[in-house]
Design a protein around this motif. Sequence first.
Motif, PDB file in Angstrom:
ATOM      1  N   UNK A  41       0.619  -1.026   0.140  1.00  0.00           N
ATOM      2  CA  UNK A  41      -0.315  -0.010  -0.543  1.00  0.00           C
ATOM      3  C   UNK A  41       1.032   1.233   0.020  1.00  0.00           C
ATOM      4  N   UNK A  42       0.693   2.381  -0.831  1.00  0.00           N
ATOM      5  CA  UNK A  42       0.838   3.404  -1.217  1.00  0.00           C
ATOM      6  C   UNK A  42       0.382   4.686  -1.021  1.00  0.00           C
ATOM      7  N   UNK A  43       0.149   5.650   0.078  1.00  0.00           N
ATOM      8  CA  UNK A  43      -0.705   6.289   0.858  1.00  0.00           C
ATOM      9  C   UNK A  43       0.230   7.563  -0.437  1.00  0.00           C
ATOM     10  N   UNK A  44      -0.678   8.900  -0.457  1.00  0.00           N
ATOM     11  CA  UNK A  44       0.407  10.219  -1.064  1.00  0.00           C
ATOM     12  C   UNK A  44       0.801  11.020   0.400  1.00  0.00           C
ATOM     13  N   UNK A  45       1.611  11.761   0.203  1.00  0.00           N
ATOM     14  CA  UNK A  45       2.204  12.917   1.332  1.00  0.00           C
ATOM     15  C   UNK A  45       0.729  13.543   1.899  1.00  0.00           C
ATOM     16  N   UNK A  46      -0.955  13.774   1.595  1.00  0.00           N
ATOM     17  CA  UNK A  46      -1.776  14.507   2.179  1.00  0.00           C
ATOM     18  C   UNK A  46      -2.401  13.447   3.367  1.00  0.00           C
ATOM     19  N   UNK A  47      -1.926  12.443   2.895  1.00  0.00           N
ATOM     20  CA  UNK A  47      -3.633  11.611   3.648  1.00  0.00           C
ATOM     21  C   UNK A  47      -1.734  11.219   5.182  1.00  0.00           C
ATOM     22  N   UNK A  48      -0.456  10.910   4.784  1.00  0.00           N
ATOM     23  CA  UNK A  48       0.777  10.934   5.764  1.00  0.00           C
ATOM     24  C   UNK A  48       0.996  11.667   6.708  1.00  0.00           C
ATOM     25  N   UNK A  49       0.774  12.970   6.004  1.00  0.00           N
ATOM     26  CA  UNK A  49       0.678  14.147   7.172  1.00  0.00           C
ATOM     27  C   UNK A  49      -0.821  14.606   7.828  1.00  0.00           C
ATOM     28  N   UNK A  50      -1.655  13.549   7.548  1.00  0.00           N
ATOM     29  CA  UNK A  50      -3.038  13.901   8.450  1.00  0.00           C
ATOM     30  C   UNK A  50      -3.138  12.622   9.536  1.00  0.00           C
ATOM     31  N   UNK A  51      -1.706  12.214   9.152  1.00  0.00           N
ATOM     32  CA  UNK A  51      -1.821  11.064  10.669  1.00  0.00           C
ATOM     33  C   UNK A  51      -1.244  10.930  11.620  1.00  0.00           C
ATOM     34  N   UNK A  52      -2.039  10.655  12.325  1.00  0.00           N
ATOM     35  CA  UNK A  52      -2.534  10.497  14.539  1.00  0.00           C
ATOM     36  C   UNK A  52      -0.594  10.685  14.718  1.00  0.00           C
ATOM     37  N   UNK A  53       0.216  10.682  14.086  1.00  0.00           N
ATOM     38  CA  UNK A  53       1.914  10.674  14.445  1.00  0.00           C
ATOM     39  C   UNK A  53       2.391  11.150  13.917  1.00  0.00           C
ATOM     40  N   UNK A  54       2.610  12.006  12.763  1.00  0.00           N
ATOM     41  CA  UNK A  54       2.931  12.161  12.019  1.00  0.00           C
ATOM     42  C   UNK A  54       3.922  13.721  12.265  1.00  0.00           C
TER      43      UNK A  54
END
Length: 295
Positions: free
Chosen positions: A201-214
Amino acid sequence: MPFACFTDLLSTTCWIHELSVLGQTRNMAALREIQARRKSVTNISKITASMKMIASTKTTRAQRAMNVARIYGKVSNNFVEQVEVKKADSAKELLVTVSSDKGLCGGIHSSLSRQSRNFLAQNPDAPLVILGDKAKAQLQRSYPNNIKYSFNQLGSSVPTFDEASTIASTVLNDKDLEFDNAKLMYNRFVSAIAFETDTIECYPISQIVEAPNFKSYEFQEDVLQNLNEFLFANSLHWALVEGHASEMGAKRTAMENATKNANDMINRLSLQYNRGRQAVITNELIDIITGASAL
């Protein structure tokens, strides 16, 4: 002996001799055919044995590259898992099928295409990117409208990170290709004789930034886009190298089985040839004995 009886005996002997000659001619033709077939199978056996040795060497080389790619790939996956990225329920997924251009490796491409068709059956609107002509030939018959990109010239050597970066840049820089996250479908290397179809699974940076522990990581704004391309290219390189190692292992197994089958066929043809040759010799001896007895 009366002359008429002698004539009948002579004509009968000539008729038997003609039948014997005709039977021997058929047997000799059959023996020549068997001999030619045995020679052809022997040449095939030599070719498959050579291809097995080449595939064994390439498998060892591909495994070394795969072990390195796995380390970097697992680091990227661990980063995504630690920030706890969550995929949206209505996310539009991009399917990337990772195969190659080469054949003669069993059903490794067929199993990958079958899993891709199963995914597209459940997601008929999902865009598709295909790496390798083998999967393209199998998928374009069922889902020609889903194919957005197809890349070839893969599989002749160990895939490099530059190739993966070029593919990743082409896909990510296409403004018309809309997707929320990408699913890389590839053949995961298990052993020299086994592989399994798996996904990354590859996620875009927009979803990674919104992740809880980012927020526990510190990134500058101008680095995020580079991070997005690196994560996608890194996972793509991992899938390519894993698939290449699986392909070389499957090709080695296929060539080994082909060599064994060729050797078994050579043994059967040799036995059949020897039996036929023995039958011809026996018939010739019978003709000689019959002719001597008649005289």
